[in-house]
Design an enzyme around this catalytic site. Structure first.
Site, PDB file in Angstrom:
ATOM      1  N   PRO A 163      -2.181   0.566  -6.482  1.00  0.00           N
ATOM      2  CA  PRO A 163      -1.710   0.970  -7.627  1.00  0.00           C
ATOM      3  C   PRO A 163      -1.264   2.634  -7.170  1.00  0.00           C
ATOM      4  O   PRO A 163      -0.661   3.397  -7.963  1.00  0.00           O
ATOM      5  CB  PRO A 163      -2.844   1.088  -8.660  1.00  0.00           C
ATOM      6  CG  PRO A 163      -3.733   0.193  -7.846  1.00  0.00           C
ATOM      7  CD  PRO A 163      -3.301  -0.071  -6.728  1.00  0.00           C
ATOM      8  N   GLU A 212     -12.614  -3.221  -5.119  1.00  0.00           N
ATOM      9  CA  GLU A 212     -12.280  -2.103  -5.864  1.00  0.00           C
ATOM     10  C   GLU A 212     -11.125  -1.118  -5.050  1.00  0.00           C
ATOM     11  O   GLU A 212     -10.853  -0.125  -5.324  1.00  0.00           O
ATOM     12  CB  GLU A 212     -13.420  -1.150  -6.429  1.00  0.00           C
ATOM     13  CG  GLU A 212     -14.262  -1.607  -7.308  1.00  0.00           C
ATOM     14  CD  GLU A 212     -13.355  -1.915  -8.725  1.00  0.00           C
ATOM     15  OE1 GLU A 212     -12.538  -1.198  -8.769  1.00  0.00           O
ATOM     16  OE2 GLU A 212     -13.362  -3.021  -8.907  1.00  0.00           O
ATOM     17  N   ARG A 260      15.996 -11.207  -0.522  1.00  0.00           N
ATOM     18  CA  ARG A 260      17.259 -11.491  -1.243  1.00  0.00           C
ATOM     19  C   ARG A 260      18.402 -10.336  -0.863  1.00  0.00           C
ATOM     20  O   ARG A 260      19.371 -10.551  -0.956  1.00  0.00           O
ATOM     21  CB  ARG A 260      17.121 -11.684  -2.812  1.00  0.00           C
ATOM     22  CG  ARG A 260      16.636 -10.213  -3.672  1.00  0.00           C
ATOM     23  CD  ARG A 260      16.559 -10.455  -5.051  1.00  0.00           C
ATOM     24  NE  ARG A 260      17.557 -11.110  -5.847  1.00  0.00           N
ATOM     25  CZ  ARG A 260      18.647 -10.377  -5.898  1.00  0.00           C
ATOM     26  NH1 ARG A 260      18.877  -9.135  -5.538  1.00  0.00           N
ATOM     27  NH2 ARG A 260      19.863 -10.868  -6.647  1.00  0.00           N
ATOM     28  N   ASP A 292      24.342  -6.580  -9.509  1.00  0.00           N
ATOM     29  CA  ASP A 292      22.922  -6.698  -9.909  1.00  0.00           C
ATOM     30  C   ASP A 292      22.586  -5.431 -10.736  1.00  0.00           C
ATOM     31  O   ASP A 292      23.256  -4.475 -10.927  1.00  0.00           O
ATOM     32  CB  ASP A 292      21.969  -6.629  -8.928  1.00  0.00           C
ATOM     33  CG  ASP A 292      22.017  -7.981  -8.128  1.00  0.00           C
ATOM     34  OD1 ASP A 292      22.267  -8.919  -8.589  1.00  0.00           O
ATOM     35  OD2 ASP A 292      21.236  -7.999  -6.977  1.00  0.00           O
TER      36      ASP A 292
HETATM   37  C1  4H7 Z   1      -5.218  -1.528  -3.025  1.00  0.00           C
HETATM   38  C2  4H7 Z   1      -6.141  -0.491  -3.671  1.00  0.00           C
HETATM   39  C3  4H7 Z   1      -1.124  -3.191  -6.382  1.00  0.00           C
HETATM   40  C4  4H7 Z   1      -4.920  -2.658  -3.609  1.00  0.00           C
HETATM   41  C5  4H7 Z   1      -6.802  -0.806  -4.852  1.00  0.00           C
HETATM   42  C6  4H7 Z   1      -2.530  -3.409  -5.961  1.00  0.00           C
HETATM   43  C7  4H7 Z   1      -1.870  -2.874  -8.652  1.00  0.00           C
HETATM   44  C8  4H7 Z   1      -0.865  -2.799  -7.704  1.00  0.00           C
HETATM   45  C9  4H7 Z   1      -5.719  -3.117  -4.952  1.00  0.00           C
HETATM   46  C10 4H7 Z   1      -6.591  -2.348  -5.470  1.00  0.00           C
HETATM   47  C11 4H7 Z   1      -3.325  -3.633  -7.047  1.00  0.00           C
HETATM   48  C12 4H7 Z   1       0.550  -2.551  -7.863  1.00  0.00           C
HETATM   49  C13 4H7 Z   1      -8.064  -3.655  -6.390  1.00  0.00           C
HETATM   50  C14 4H7 Z   1      -7.807  -1.412  -7.757  1.00  0.00           C
HETATM   51  C15 4H7 Z   1      -8.448  -4.034  -7.899  1.00  0.00           C
HETATM   52  C16 4H7 Z   1      -8.088  -2.072  -8.841  1.00  0.00           C
HETATM   53  C17 4H7 Z   1      -9.299  -3.724 -10.059  1.00  0.00           C
HETATM   54  C18 4H7 Z   1      -5.351  -4.194  -5.534  1.00  0.00           C
HETATM   55  N1  4H7 Z   1      -3.081  -3.523  -8.377  1.00  0.00           N
HETATM   56  N2  4H7 Z   1      -7.421  -2.703  -6.696  1.00  0.00           N
HETATM   57  N3  4H7 Z   1      -9.157  -3.127  -8.739  1.00  0.00           N
HETATM   58  N4  4H7 Z   1       0.612  -1.690  -9.086  1.00  0.00           N
HETATM   59  N5  4H7 Z   1      -4.819  -4.291  -6.803  1.00  0.00           N
HETATM   60  O1  4H7 Z   1       1.470  -2.423  -7.148  1.00  0.00           O
END
Ligand code: 4H7
Length: 242
Positions: free
Chosen positions: A87, A114, A152, A167
């Site tokens: 994220p 996490e 793709r 697209d």
């Molecule tokens: C790396 C670090 C990508 C991957 C933390 C992955 C959203 C996206 C993850 C986390 C992702 C995106 C683990 C943090 C689960 C939150 C509840 C895997 N989430 N997470 N935790 N937006 N989660 O591309």
């Protein structure tokens, strides 16, 4: 192109990669996709891949050792983009997809729990990508999104019927409205211009519709979109109701 994916849940990829464009691209050998189980690179007796965060706090983190061992084994020391789906990454958009599609090879890391020990991000990962501003329980679905969007774009992945230039997002605008038979459905008619056979008029209408739709739904996209001066003039006079 070769794509390696490192995950604790290899089975998640079986369904999506076994269908449609991705399957066809694999069958045509436009791409090789290898799924690796992170647990295979945990050498301790219990094959542990996670541990508590220093300083306390909720949940567990992916440990550095199995991730380093896996990436080094998979790449064999070769220079390869190593991408963490997180994220906190830079937001995926069509421009980033085009950039990724130029790589000969990439390795995607799917995080879980996490998150991951930050030394992985600092010293192992070359790029961090997010598919949008929301939280997923793991990076797997994000990795699938990246793979679909990239594959793709590989030459030969789409049938000749599909034109990438048409697209949504290819010119920075949203797609125009589209219709197929029947001509009238429940009293709702297809816009007459599309039945006119006048290809210049049709192209003009579609362009206008793309611009208006983008103005109403995603005005943020218009700043970067490729518009003529005349088109910019047309929208500057309109509000979002336009
Ligand atoms: C790396 C670090 C990508 C991957 C933390 C992955 C959203 C996206 C993850 C986390 C992702 C995106 C683990 C943090 C689960 C939150 C509840 C895997 N989430 N997470 N935790 N937006 N989660 O591309």
């Amino acid at each position: 192109m070769r794509i390696d994916i490192l995950t604790l849940f290899p089975n998640m990829f079986v369904g999506p990669f076994g269908e449609s464009i991705t399957k066809r691209a694999i069958d045509r050998q436009l791409v090789t996709i290898a799924i690796h189980n992170l647990r295979d690179y945990a050498w301790d007796k219990h094959r542990i891949v996670d541990d508590y965060p220093y300083g306390g706090g909720p949940g567990m983190l992916l440990k550095a050792e199995p991730l380093f061992a896996a990436v080094e084994a998979i790449t064999g020391g070769e220079e390869t983009p190593v991408i963490l789906l997180t994220p906190q990454g830079r937001l995926l958009c069509q421009e980033v997809v085009e950039e990724l599609a130029t790589h000969e090879r990439m390795l995607l890391i799917c995080g879980h729990y996490e998150g991951v020990d930050d030394r992985v991000r600092q010293h192992l990962v070359s790029d961090e990508i997010s598919i949008g501003d929301y939280v997923l329980s793991g990076g797997e679905l994000a990795a699938m999104v990246v793979v679909d969007a990239v594959v793709r774009r590989l030459p030969g992945a789409l049938g000749s019927e599909a034109s990438v230039a048409e697209d949504s997002h290819s010119d920075g605008l949203l797609k125009y409205p589209q219709y197929t038979r029947p001509q009238v459905y429940r009293g709702w008619e297809v816009p007459p211009v599309l039945l006119s056979g006048n290809h210049a008029q049709i192209a003009k209408w579609r362009r206008e519709q793309s611009i208006l739709r983008t103005l109403r739904r995603r005005p943020d996209l218009l700043e970067k979109a490729k518009l003529t001066d005349k088109e910019r003039e047309m929208i500057s006079g309109r509000g979002i109701e336009g």
